[in-house]
Design a protein around this motif. Structure first.
Motif, PDB file in Angstrom:
ATOM      1  N   GLY A  52       0.825  -1.206   0.000  1.00 12.90           N
ATOM      2  CA  GLY A  52       0.000   0.000   0.000  1.00 12.90           C
ATOM      3  C   GLY A  52       0.859   1.256   0.000  1.00 12.90           C
ATOM      4  O   GLY A  52       0.560   2.227  -0.695  1.00 12.90           O
ATOM      5  N   LEU A  53       1.954   1.226   0.769  1.00  9.86           N
ATOM      6  CA  LEU A  53       2.868   2.367   0.815  1.00  9.86           C
ATOM      7  C   LEU A  53       3.583   2.562  -0.522  1.00  9.86           C
ATOM      8  O   LEU A  53       3.834   3.697  -0.948  1.00  9.86           O
ATOM      9  N   THR A  54       3.889   1.451  -1.213  1.00 11.32           N
ATOM     10  CA  THR A  54       4.531   1.538  -2.528  1.00 11.32           C
ATOM     11  C   THR A  54       3.573   2.134  -3.557  1.00 11.32           C
ATOM     12  O   THR A  54       3.953   3.023  -4.334  1.00 11.32           O
ATOM     13  N   VAL A  55       2.342   1.651  -3.563  1.00 15.87           N
ATOM     14  CA  VAL A  55       1.334   2.170  -4.485  1.00 15.87           C
ATOM     15  C   VAL A  55       1.142   3.672  -4.262  1.00 15.87           C
ATOM     16  O   VAL A  55       0.932   4.443  -5.209  1.00 15.87           O
ATOM     17  N   SER A  56       1.232   4.093  -3.022  1.00 18.51           N
ATOM     18  CA  SER A  56       0.953   5.489  -2.662  1.00 18.51           C
ATOM     19  C   SER A  56       2.211   6.336  -2.519  1.00 18.51           C
ATOM     20  O   SER A  56       2.119   7.505  -2.133  1.00 18.51           O
ATOM     21  N   SER A  57       3.379   5.781  -2.830  1.00 14.90           N
ATOM     22  CA  SER A  57       4.628   6.498  -2.548  1.00 14.90           C
ATOM     23  C   SER A  57       4.740   7.824  -3.288  1.00 14.90           C
ATOM     24  O   SER A  57       5.339   8.777  -2.778  1.00 14.90           O
ATOM     25  N   ALA A  58       4.174   7.912  -4.482  1.00 17.83           N
ATOM     26  CA  ALA A  58       4.228   9.173  -5.225  1.00 17.83           C
ATOM     27  C   ALA A  58       3.576  10.298  -4.431  1.00 17.83           C
ATOM     28  O   ALA A  58       3.931  11.475  -4.598  1.00 17.83           O
ATOM     29  N   LEU A  59       2.648   9.934  -3.559  1.00 14.25           N
ATOM     30  CA  LEU A  59       1.940  10.950  -2.790  1.00 14.25           C
ATOM     31  C   LEU A  59       2.856  11.647  -1.776  1.00 14.25           C
ATOM     32  O   LEU A  59       2.585  12.784  -1.388  1.00 14.25           O
ATOM     33  N   ILE A  60       3.921  10.967  -1.347  1.00  9.65           N
ATOM     34  CA  ILE A  60       4.910  11.634  -0.493  1.00  9.65           C
ATOM     35  C   ILE A  60       5.512  12.809  -1.259  1.00  9.65           C
ATOM     36  O   ILE A  60       5.651  13.920  -0.740  1.00  9.65           O
ATOM     37  N   GLY A  61       5.865  12.560  -2.519  1.00 13.84           N
ATOM     38  CA  GLY A  61       6.369  13.624  -3.368  1.00 13.84           C
ATOM     39  C   GLY A  61       5.342  14.708  -3.604  1.00 13.84           C
ATOM     40  O   GLY A  61       5.679  15.902  -3.674  1.00 13.84           O
ATOM     41  N   CYS A  62       4.078  14.311  -3.740  1.00 14.54           N
ATOM     42  CA  CYS A  62       3.004  15.290  -3.943  1.00 14.54           C
ATOM     43  C   CYS A  62       2.901  16.244  -2.756  1.00 14.54           C
ATOM     44  O   CYS A  62       2.685  17.452  -2.934  1.00 14.54           O
ATOM     45  N   ILE A  63       3.058  15.708  -1.550  1.00 15.58           N
ATOM     46  CA  ILE A  63       3.040  16.550  -0.345  1.00 15.58           C
ATOM     47  C   ILE A  63       4.213  17.531  -0.386  1.00 15.58           C
ATOM     48  O   ILE A  63       4.049  18.735  -0.151  1.00 15.58           O
ATOM     49  N   ILE A  64       5.409  17.014  -0.724  1.00 12.54           N
ATOM     50  CA  ILE A  64       6.594  17.871  -0.804  1.00 12.54           C
ATOM     51  C   ILE A  64       6.406  18.939  -1.879  1.00 12.54           C
ATOM     52  O   ILE A  64       6.658  20.131  -1.661  1.00 12.54           O
ATOM     53  N   GLY A  65       5.950  18.510  -3.056  1.00 16.18           N
ATOM     54  CA  GLY A  65       5.720  19.449  -4.154  1.00 16.18           C
ATOM     55  C   GLY A  65       4.681  20.490  -3.813  1.00 16.18           C
ATOM     56  O   GLY A  65       4.825  21.678  -4.149  1.00 16.18           O
ATOM     57  N   GLY A  66       3.616  20.055  -3.125  1.00 20.04           N
ATOM     58  CA  GLY A  66       2.587  21.004  -2.699  1.00 20.04           C
ATOM     59  C   GLY A  66       3.142  22.049  -1.752  1.00 20.04           C
ATOM     60  O   GLY A  66       2.863  23.241  -1.893  1.00 20.04           O
ATOM     61  N   LEU A  67       3.949  21.599  -0.787  1.00 25.72           N
ATOM     62  CA  LEU A  67       4.538  22.533   0.182  1.00 25.72           C
ATOM     63  C   LEU A  67       5.509  23.513  -0.488  1.00 25.72           C
ATOM     64  O   LEU A  67       5.589  24.679  -0.107  1.00 25.72           O
ATOM     65  N   ILE A 262      -9.977  31.504   6.653  1.00 19.86           N
ATOM     66  CA  ILE A 262      -9.885  31.311   5.204  1.00 19.86           C
ATOM     67  C   ILE A 262      -8.839  30.245   4.885  1.00 19.86           C
ATOM     68  O   ILE A 262      -8.976  29.475   3.930  1.00 19.86           O
ATOM     69  N   ILE A 263      -7.782  30.158   5.702  1.00 19.87           N
ATOM     70  CA  ILE A 263      -6.784  29.095   5.543  1.00 19.87           C
ATOM     71  C   ILE A 263      -7.395  27.751   5.930  1.00 19.87           C
ATOM     72  O   ILE A 263      -7.205  26.741   5.252  1.00 19.87           O
ATOM     73  N   VAL A 264      -8.152  27.754   7.035  1.00 21.47           N
ATOM     74  CA  VAL A 264      -8.813  26.532   7.492  1.00 21.47           C
ATOM     75  C   VAL A 264      -9.798  26.020   6.432  1.00 21.47           C
ATOM     76  O   VAL A 264      -9.876  24.816   6.161  1.00 21.47           O
ATOM     77  N   LEU A 393      -2.119  28.584  -0.888  1.00 23.58           N
ATOM     78  CA  LEU A 393      -2.446  27.471  -1.780  1.00 23.58           C
ATOM     79  C   LEU A 393      -1.491  26.304  -1.562  1.00 23.58           C
ATOM     80  O   LEU A 393      -1.893  25.133  -1.625  1.00 23.58           O
ATOM     81  N   ALA A 394      -0.230  26.610  -1.277  1.00 22.21           N
ATOM     82  CA  ALA A 394       0.743  25.553  -0.997  1.00 22.21           C
ATOM     83  C   ALA A 394       0.330  24.737   0.220  1.00 22.21           C
ATOM     84  O   ALA A 394       0.411  23.500   0.216  1.00 22.21           O
ATOM     85  N   ILE A 395      -0.136  25.415   1.271  1.00 21.94           N
ATOM     86  CA  ILE A 395      -0.586  24.714   2.475  1.00 21.94           C
ATOM     87  C   ILE A 395      -1.800  23.846   2.171  1.00 21.94           C
ATOM     88  O   ILE A 395      -1.882  22.675   2.584  1.00 21.94           O
ATOM     89  N   ALA A 396      -2.764  24.410   1.436  1.00 22.98           N
ATOM     90  CA  ALA A 396      -3.987  23.666   1.116  1.00 22.98           C
ATOM     91  C   ALA A 396      -3.684  22.439   0.258  1.00 22.98           C
ATOM     92  O   ALA A 396      -4.221  21.344   0.496  1.00 22.98           O
ATOM     93  N   VAL A 397      -2.809  22.609  -0.738  1.00 20.25           N
ATOM     94  CA  VAL A 397      -2.474  21.494  -1.632  1.00 20.25           C
ATOM     95  C   VAL A 397      -1.668  20.427  -0.885  1.00 20.25           C
ATOM     96  O   VAL A 397      -1.887  19.219  -1.077  1.00 20.25           O
TER      97      VAL A 397
END
Length: 470
Positions: A52-67, A262-264, A393-397
């Motif tokens: 499950g972590l392997t299938v979802s590993s790209a999402l770790i990058g998505c969090i980093i990219g979003g931030l 508005i951030i919340v 937007l970075a925080i929200a994403v």
């Protein structure tokens, strides 16, 4: 004016290739995840949680990219941040397809190779995180108010279209081949295919202008005016330039200058979009259909049917978002998602998996695609004022991708406990999402970004924001 509209649409279509790659990158795993389990998890004796972590590993990058998206969008500009995302997509596609490059032997899975594969997926995820924040931001800043909802919604259409394209690609690669070939070679072709749209995105980005609002923030007002004159009438361009300059001429604002709520709201929009469980349906669609008794080829074909439904209902959202409004679409979508998920949960609880399950999944995904899929991105591109848009937007994403990672990585483990409970949880989240929209989301259709900023600045509480924005 017709030529200006055509120009805006062409710019938008280039930017939405970032959305297409977002969809392509996140959905390519749906065709490959079974092969990845065989190639890595089964051969190495790893648990369902690791898979499950392997299938979802790209999402770790998505969090980093979003931030990081706010930082890069503010320092490099919207255009060059998207160029960076395109390069990351290209590198990830080739690396994920052949993670053995330089350091490992092909066909010999090891724990180190699995880690390397995940690193490549995380790199692609960073690209997704950047594009998911900056593409709608860029479109929202380029588009005139009367077209903004539809044009930003095109980004969601591109995301869904990218998913549909990769469903066809995955099905075409696996069709007629043995399962052994797919598990050994086919999954590599699935990941490598992403290099084609990534390269196209990279080249076309050099033909589009920078956002006028970013240019003003960098004191490049002449360049900003030239962009506005290409996209607006002369009178509207001058008026818009005046509003933009006025919003930047005031003192520098801190993140919470317009209130914490508005951030919340931005964070909760992002979290609810994921907690309703949409990416479970997208990432694990072939596996869900296989549990209904479909063969591997047939399950991949059924994902194409689901993808076509998603495209049709995203088009409905594009057509109605500037006429019907953001808030009504979200509430209607939440109701449809609730019906779909509780239907799937009931059938799973009584172990009655069959064609009815497919019907309820389609009801669920169609409801999401006409509402929470595109409309959340429209709202996120609208609700944050110019001076804090990048960081807010970075925080929200980032919150969105963190929620996505949590939901996607826990799905296999939750399904081992109870399918009915798992889908029931997503149904409860769908109900809560409707209540959240009803109570806290303002209507934003038809207002310029600067008008919305004025409403927010004059409002001391979220209830006042909602009241003023009606």
């Amino acid at each position: 004016m017709k030529n200006k509209t055509t120009y805006i649409v062409m710019i938008t279509l280039v930017a939405t290739l970032g959305g297409l790659l977002f969809g392509y990158d996140t959905a390519v795993i749906s065709g490959a995840e079974g092969s990845l389990q065989t190639y890595f998890a089964d051969n190495l004796g790893l648990s369902p949680l690791v898979h499950g972590l392997t299938v979802s590993s790209a999402l770790i990058g998505c969090i980093i990219g979003g931030l990081l998206s706010g930082y890069f969008a503010s320092r490099m500009g919207r255009k060059y941040t998207l160029i960076l995302a395109a390069l990351l997509f290209l590198f990830s596609a080739l690396g994920s397809a052949y993670p053995e490059f330089l350091f490992f032997t092909a066909g010999e899975p090891t724990t180190a190779l699995l880690i390397t594969f995940n690193v490549y997926r995380i790199i692609g995820g960073i690209g997704v995180g950047l594009a998911s924040a900056v593409a709608p931001m860029y479109i929202g800043e380029i588009a005139p108010p009367h077209l903004r909802g539809r044009l930003v919604s095109l980004n969601q259409f591109a995301i869904i279209f990218g998913m549909l394209v990769v469903y066809f690609v995955n099905w075409g690669i696996a069709r007629g081949e043995t399962m052994a070939w797919v598990n050994e070679i086919g999954w590599r072709y699935m990941f490598a295919s992403e290099a084609i749209p990534a390269l196209l995105f990279l080249l076309l980005l050099f033909t589009v202008p920078e956002s006028p609002r970013y240019l003003v923030s960098r004191n490049q007002e002449d360049k900003a005016m030239n962009v506005l004159l290409k996209t607006y009438s002369t009178t509207m361009a001058k008026a818009t330039m005046f509003e933009i300059k006025q919003s930047f001429d005031q003192r520098k604002e801190k993140l919470f200058a317009y209130g914490k709520m508005i951030i919340v709201i931005g964070i909760l929009l992002s979290v609810f979009q994921q907690f309703v469980g949409i990416n479970v349906a997208l990432y694990y669609a072939p596996r869900i259909f296989e549990s209904m008794g479909a063969a591997r080829d047939a399950s991949l074909f059924q994902t194409i049917v689901m993808g076509l439904v998603n495209v049709i209902f995203t088009i409905i959202a594009i057509v109605t978002v500037d006429k019907f409004g953001r808030k009504p679409l979200l509430i209607i979508g939440s109701i449809g998602m609730t019906i779909g998920m509780f239907g799937v949960a009931g059938l799973a609880f009584f172990e009655q998996i069959g064609i009815a399950t497919l019907v309820f999944i389609i009801i669920y995904t169609a409801s999401f695609m006409m509402s929470w899929g595109p409309v959340v991105w429209v709202l996120l591109s609208e609700i944050f004022p110019n001076k804090i848009r990048g960081q807010a937007l970075a925080i929200a994403v980032a919150a969105q991708w963190a929620a996505n990672y949590f939901i996607s990585s826990t799905y296999p483990m939750m399904m081992e406990v109870s399918g009915g409970m798992t889908y029931g949880f997503y149904g409860v989240m769908s109900i809560l999402s409707a209540v959240f929209v009803w109570k806290l989301i303002p209507e934003t259709k038809g207002k310029s970004l600067e008008e919305l900023e004025t409403i927010l600045k004059k409002s001391s509480s979220v209830r006042e924001v909602v009241k003023r924005a009606q």
